[in-house]
Design a protein around this motif. Structure first.
Motif, mmCIF file in Angstrom:
data_model
loop_
_atom_site.group_PDB
_atom_site.id
_atom_site.type_symbol
_atom_site.label_atom_id
_atom_site.label_comp_id
_atom_site.label_asym_id
_atom_site.label_seq_id
_atom_site.Cartn_x
_atom_site.Cartn_y
_atom_site.Cartn_z
ATOM 1 N N VAL A 261 1.199 -1.716 0.030
ATOM 2 C CA VAL A 261 -0.254 -0.269 0.299
ATOM 3 C C VAL A 261 0.849 0.917 -0.305
ATOM 4 O O VAL A 261 0.849 1.999 -0.755
ATOM 5 N N LEU A 262 2.008 1.570 1.152
ATOM 6 C CA LEU A 262 2.600 2.459 1.141
ATOM 7 C C LEU A 262 3.570 2.693 -0.516
ATOM 8 O O LEU A 262 3.388 4.673 -0.848
ATOM 9 N N GLN A 263 3.774 1.924 -1.049
ATOM 10 C CA GLN A 263 4.747 1.656 -1.945
ATOM 11 C C GLN A 263 3.817 2.688 -3.029
ATOM 12 O O GLN A 263 3.792 3.421 -4.105
ATOM 13 N N THR A 264 2.357 1.969 -3.472
ATOM 14 C CA THR A 264 1.389 2.312 -3.966
ATOM 15 C C THR A 264 1.136 3.833 -3.960
ATOM 16 O O THR A 264 0.954 4.766 -5.056
ATOM 17 N N LEU A 265 1.010 4.469 -2.781
ATOM 18 C CA LEU A 265 0.432 5.461 -2.755
ATOM 19 C C LEU A 265 1.550 6.310 -2.570
ATOM 20 O O LEU A 265 1.677 7.947 -3.415
ATOM 21 N N ALA A 266 2.770 6.070 -2.753
ATOM 22 C CA ALA A 266 3.730 6.754 -3.024
ATOM 23 C C ALA A 266 4.021 6.749 -4.509
ATOM 24 O O ALA A 266 4.069 8.183 -5.387
ATOM 25 N N LEU A 267 4.230 6.054 -5.384
ATOM 26 C CA LEU A 267 3.902 6.049 -7.435
ATOM 27 C C LEU A 267 2.329 6.669 -7.663
ATOM 28 O O LEU A 267 2.695 7.985 -7.823
ATOM 29 N N ILE A 268 1.424 6.781 -6.973
ATOM 30 C CA ILE A 268 0.293 7.664 -6.949
ATOM 31 C C ILE A 268 0.458 9.391 -7.078
ATOM 32 O O ILE A 268 -0.245 10.431 -7.580
ATOM 33 N N GLN A 269 0.945 9.322 -5.679
ATOM 34 C CA GLN A 269 2.046 10.857 -5.513
ATOM 35 C C GLN A 269 2.096 10.930 -6.852
ATOM 36 O O GLN A 269 1.973 12.912 -7.343
ATOM 37 N N GLY A 270 2.978 10.579 -6.969
ATOM 38 C CA GLY A 270 4.251 10.715 -8.319
ATOM 39 C C GLY A 270 3.341 10.746 -10.134
ATOM 40 O O GLY A 270 3.560 11.706 -10.679
ATOM 41 N N LYS A 271 2.309 10.742 -9.845
ATOM 42 C CA LYS A 271 1.592 9.791 -11.341
ATOM 43 C C LYS A 271 0.317 11.306 -10.946
ATOM 44 O O LYS A 271 -0.405 11.003 -11.431
ATOM 45 N N ALA A 272 -0.079 11.776 -9.788
ATOM 46 C CA ALA A 272 -1.435 12.635 -9.483
ATOM 47 C C ALA A 272 -1.936 13.107 -11.066
ATOM 48 O O ALA A 272 -2.817 14.036 -10.988
ATOM 49 N N ASN A 273 -1.606 14.308 -11.468
ATOM 50 C CA ASN A 273 -2.100 14.907 -13.392
ATOM 51 C C ASN A 273 -1.904 13.722 -13.449
ATOM 52 O O ASN A 273 -2.237 13.895 -15.597
ATOM 53 N N GLN A 274 -1.817 11.867 -13.964
ATOM 54 C CA GLN A 274 -2.451 11.294 -14.217
ATOM 55 C C GLN A 274 -3.634 10.676 -14.688
ATOM 56 O O GLN A 274 -3.411 9.511 -13.896
ATOM 57 N N PRO A 275 -4.971 10.844 -14.584
ATOM 58 C CA PRO A 275 -5.808 10.301 -13.706
ATOM 59 C C PRO A 275 -6.526 8.392 -13.791
ATOM 60 O O PRO A 275 -6.275 7.697 -13.041
ATOM 61 N N ARG A 276 -5.576 8.200 -15.642
ATOM 62 C CA ARG A 276 -6.143 7.206 -15.721
ATOM 63 C C ARG A 276 -5.328 6.092 -15.038
ATOM 64 O O ARG A 276 -5.846 5.350 -14.590
ATOM 65 N N GLU A 277 -3.719 6.831 -14.822
ATOM 66 C CA GLU A 277 -2.782 6.030 -14.401
ATOM 67 C C GLU A 277 -3.110 5.449 -13.137
ATOM 68 O O GLU A 277 -2.374 4.358 -12.428
ATOM 69 N N VAL A 278 -3.685 6.908 -12.479
ATOM 70 C CA VAL A 278 -3.416 6.839 -11.356
ATOM 71 C C VAL A 278 -4.984 5.988 -10.566
ATOM 72 O O VAL A 278 -5.227 5.022 -9.828
ATOM 73 N N GLN A 279 -6.043 5.331 -11.637
ATOM 74 C CA GLN A 279 -7.015 4.757 -11.294
ATOM 75 C C GLN A 279 -6.610 3.399 -11.414
ATOM 76 O O GLN A 279 -7.100 2.582 -10.883
ATOM 77 N N ARG A 280 -5.401 3.329 -12.550
ATOM 78 C CA ARG A 280 -4.767 2.016 -12.656
ATOM 79 C C ARG A 280 -4.595 1.312 -11.770
ATOM 80 O O ARG A 280 -5.006 0.025 -11.414
#
Lengths: 418, 216
Positions: free
Chosen positions: A248-267
Motif C-alpha cells: 500500500v505505501l509503495q502504491t501511494l507513493a507511486l500515485i502521488q508521483g502520477k497525480a496528473n495522470q488520472p487513468r494511471e492513478v486509477q489503474r
C-alpha cells in the motif's frame, strides 16, 4: 560387521559442524533410544552398549537406574527426521508389537531371576515399585517433547483427535498405575489404618501447600499466557506492517508521483485494491489446484491493468480448472478485452456461475454496442476467437449487442465428466 | 418505481471521516443528509433522535459494526430503514448485516447518482441488490445438501433466481423488466421476496456456507 550394512558409514554422516552432544537416538532404539544414542556418541556398537546395560542391571539394578536416569536427562534428537537420514532399514529399530511383547517377557524374566538371586528386597516392596516405575515411564514418555512434536506432525493427517486422545488416555493410565502402587506400598508396609492416616496427612499437606502457593501459581500461568498472546499479537502486527509497507505505501507513493495522470492513478488504485483484497479475503484451495473463478478473476485483473477499465467479477459456485474451462476463461478474457477496448465505458460486469455440470459466463458492458449483422472483417476475426474457441471445445457463445445498448457475451460449457 | 424528485432524509454512519464527507459531497442535492456519526453508540442516539428515513451504515466498525447499529435502532424505532455500504468482500459479514435488517448492500465504489437512487429505493421500501450481493445470495441458496425446513423461506423460485442472475450480470431493474417481459414493479416484488427469505430463512449455511459451496 554383525549388522547387515555398515553402521559406521551412516554415523559419520551426522553433522560435524556443531559440537557433538549426547542425544537419545530416534532411529536406533529399542526402548527409549538411550543405548543407541550412547553408542552413536561414543562411536561404539549399540549391541555392546545394550549388553553392558543388561549386565549392569544385575548388579543391584544399577543398569536399570542408569538407563532411567539417561532417559530422564538426555534429550531426544529433534530436527533430524528419519527421512533425512540415509535409508538403511537394517539399522532402524522401531519397537513394533512383537518387539514390545518380547521386551515384556524379557523384563519379566529378569525380574524373576533377580527374585531368585537373593538381591530381592521383598515382594511387598519391589512389586509396587515396579508398577510405579511403569506408570512413571508412561507419563514421562508422554511428556517427551520430541515425541509430542512427532504426534503433532502426524496429527496433520485426517484423524486429528486421535493422538491427543491417545496421549490423554496414556497419561491417565500412567497416573492411575502410580497411584495404585503408592496405595499398595502404603497398605502392605503399614497396614490399612496407618496407610489411610498417612494418606490423609499427605493430602492435608498438599492442600495446605496449594493454598499457600496457589495465587502465585495462578499468576505465573496467567503471566505466561498473557506473554504468549502479546507475542502472537506483535508477530501479527509486524506481518501486517510489512505487507502494508510492501504494497500500500509503495502504491501511494507511486500515485502521488502520477497525480496528473488520472487513468494511471486509477489503474494503480485498482491493482492495489485487488491485491489487498486477495490478501485479506483469499480462499486458498487446499490442494493447490486453480479454479475457474480464480482464473476469471486473474484474467479480469490482467485486462484491467492493460486497459484501465474496471471489471467487476461476481462468481457463484466454482469448479477446478480443466481444458474445457480453460477455453471458457480464454474466451471470457477475449470478451473483456473487447469490452474494454471498444465499448468506451469504465465499468464491465462479469458473472460466472457453476451449477452442477453447467458453466455459464456473462461479460456485459453498457457501452456503444454494435450491430452483429453488420460487423466488418476485423471484428469478425475477434469474435471468432470467442465463438470459434467455444464451439471447438464443445461449448457455445452467444453475442448480443445493438448500437447504443451495450454488449453482452454469454459463454456456455458443460463440464467434463469427473 | 422510485420517485426521482423525492428527497429522502439520510443519516450516515461510518468510522471514516473522509468517507462521510465524500458521500455527503457525492450525494449532493438528491437527498437530505440530516447527520452523521462515527461510532455505534453515538449513531444509535442521534438516529433515534433525528429519525431519518434511511440510514447509510458501514458494515465494518468497532463495537459490533453496522449490525449493532441496526439491531439497537430497530428495537426502538422499527420504521427506520438501513442500507449497508462497505468495501468488504466477505460474504458472511454482508449477509449477517442483511439478516440484521438492512434492506440492501452496495459497495463503496458505487457512483454518487447510483447511491442516491439506491437510497431513494430503500426509502420507498424496496430492496437494493448490488451484483455482488446477488452473487452472494445465489451462492447461499444453492446446493441441495442443505436441509430445507420451510420451502417457503429456504428456497428461491425459478423467477427469483432469474432476477438475481440478471442483477449479478449487471442489469438494472428496468433492463430486467424488459428482458423478462414483466413490469418493474414485479421485479421489485421478486427482489423484496428474496430479501425476506434472506432475512428469515433458517438455512444455517446462509452465514457460513462459503467453504462447502466452493468447488462442487
Amino acid at each position: 560387521m554383525p549388522f547387515g550394512g555398515s553402521p559406521w558409514d551412516y554415523r559419520r554422516t551426522v553433522s560435524r559442524t556443531e559440537p557433538r552432544r549426547l542425544y537419545r537416538s530416534t532411529d536406533d532404539r529399542i526402548l527409549a533410544g538411550v543405548c543407541g544414542g550412547l553408542a552413536e556418541h561414543l562411536s561404539l556398537d549399540a549391541r555392546a552398549v545394550r549388553i553392558a546395560f543388561a549386565v549392569l542391571a544385575f548388579v543391584g539394578g544399577t543398569g536399570l537406574i542408569l538407563y532411567a536416569a539417561f532417559w530422564a536427562v538426555v534429550p531426544q534428537r529433534v530436527g533430524e527426521s528419519d527421512s533425512a537420514r540415509p535409508r538403511d532399514r537394517s539399522h532402524r529399530r522401531r519397537p513394533g508389537r512383537p518387539d514390545f511383547i518380547a521386551l515384556c517377557v524379557l523384563a519379566g524374566g529378569i525380574v524373576l531371576l533377580v527374585r531368585q538371586s537373593g538381591l530381592w528386597l521383598g515382594d511387598a516392596f519391589v512389586w509396587p515399585v515396579l508398577v510405579a516405575a511403569v506408570g512413571v515411564a508412561i507419563v514421562w514418555q508422554q511428556a517427551d517433547e520430541s515425541q509430542r512434536r512427532r504426534w503433532a506432525a502426524s496429527a496433520r493427517a485426517p484423524l486429528t483427535e486421535r493422538p491427543a486422545r491417545l496421549i490423554a488416555a496414556r497419561l491417565a493410565g500412567g497416573v492411575v498405575l502410580v497411584a495404585i502402587s503408592v496405595l499398595w506400598l502404603l497398605v502392605s508396609q503399614d497396614g490399612f489404618r496407618a496407610a489411610t492416616r498417612g494418606l490423609v496427612a499427605v493430602l492435608v499437606a498438599v492442600a495446605g501447600l496449594a493454598l499457600l502457593t496457589g495465587p502465585w501459581w495462578w499468576r505465573l500461568v496467567r503471566e505466561l499466557s498473557d506473554e504468549r498472546w502479546a507475542r502472537i499479537r506483535a508477530q501479527e502486527k509486524a506481518e501486517l506492517a510489512a505487507h502494508l509497507h510492501d504494497s500500500v505505501l509503495q502504491t501511494l507513493a507511486l500515485i502521488q508521483g502520477k497525480a496528473n495522470q488520472p487513468r494511471e492513478v486509477q489503474r494503480l488504485a485498482r491493482a492495489q485494491e485487488r491485491e489487498l483484497r486477495s490478501w485479506l479475503f483469499a480462499r486458498p484451495q487446499p490442494d493447490g489446484t486453480q479454479t475457474l473463478s480464480a482464473a476469471v478473476e486473474a484474467a479480469a485483473a490482467e485486462v484491467e491493468d492493460m486497459h484501465a477499465t474496471s471489471i467487476d467479477v461476481v462468481a457463484v459456485g466454482d469448479a477446478p480448472l480443466d481444458e474445457r474451462l480453460g477455453a471458457v476463461v480464454a474466451a471470457a478474457k477475449e470478451a473483456m478485452v473487447n469490452a474494454a477496448k471498444f465499448a468506451g465505458v469504465e465499468q464491465v460486469q462479469v458473472f460466472v456461475e457453476v451449477e452442477g455440470d453447467r458453466v455459464t459466463v456473462f461479460v456485459r458492458d453498457r457501452g456503444v454496442g454494435f450491430d452483429p449483422s453488420a460487423v466488418d472483417k476485423d471484428r469478425r476475426g475477434v469474435s471468432e476467437s470467442i465463438v470459434g474457441r467455444m464451439s471447438r471445445n464443445g461449448g457455445a457463445a452467444i453475442i448480443r449487442s445493438s448500437p447504443g445498448q451495450g454488449t453482452e457475451v454469454e459463454l456456455n460449457m458443460t463440464r467434463a465428466a469427473q | 418505481m422510485s420517485d426521482p424528485t423525492a428527497r429522502p432524509s439520510v443519516f450516515i454512519v461510518d468510522d471514516h471521516q473522509l468517507f462521510r464527507s465524500g458521500v455527503r459531497a457525492e450525494l449532493g442535492d438528491g437527498v437530505d443528509v440530516v447527520g452523521d456519526a462515527d461510532e455505534v453508540a453515538a449513531a444509535v442516539e442521534l438516529i433515534t433522535e433525528r429519525r431519518p428515513e434511511v440510514v447509510l451504515v458501514d458494515v465494518h466498525m468497532p463495537d459490533g459494526g453496522g449490525r449493532a447499529v441496526i439491531e439497537a435502532v430497530a428495537a426502538v424505532d422499527p420504521d427506520i430503514r438501513f442500507l449497508a455500504i462497505s468495501v468488504s468482500d466477505a460474504a458472511e459479514d454482508v449477509i449477517s448485516v442483511i439478516r440484521a435488517g438492512a434492506r440492501g448492500y452496495v459497495t463503496k465504489t458505487i457512483s454518487g447518482p447510483e447511491l442516491a437512487d439506491a437510497i431513494r429505493r430503500v426509502a420507498d421500501g424496496d430492496a437494493v441488490f448490488s451484483p455482488r450481493l446477488a452473487g452472494f445470495v445465489l451462492d447461499a441458496f444453492a446446493g441441495a445438501e442443505a436441509p430445507v425446513v420451510d420451502p417457503e423461506l429456504d428456497q428461491l423460485t425459478n423467477r427469483e433466481r432469474e432476477v438475481l442472475r440478471l442483477i449479478a450480470r449487471g442489469y438494472a431493474y428496468k433492463e430486467i423488466a424488459r428482458q423478462l417481459e414483466i413490469s418493474v414493479k414485479t421485479v421489485e416484488t421478486h427482489v423484496s421476496a428474496v430479501l425476506r427469505k434472506l432475512q428469515l430463512s433458517s438455512r444455517h449455511e446462509l452465514t457460513r456456507w462459503a467453504a462447502d459451496r466452493r468447488l462442487t
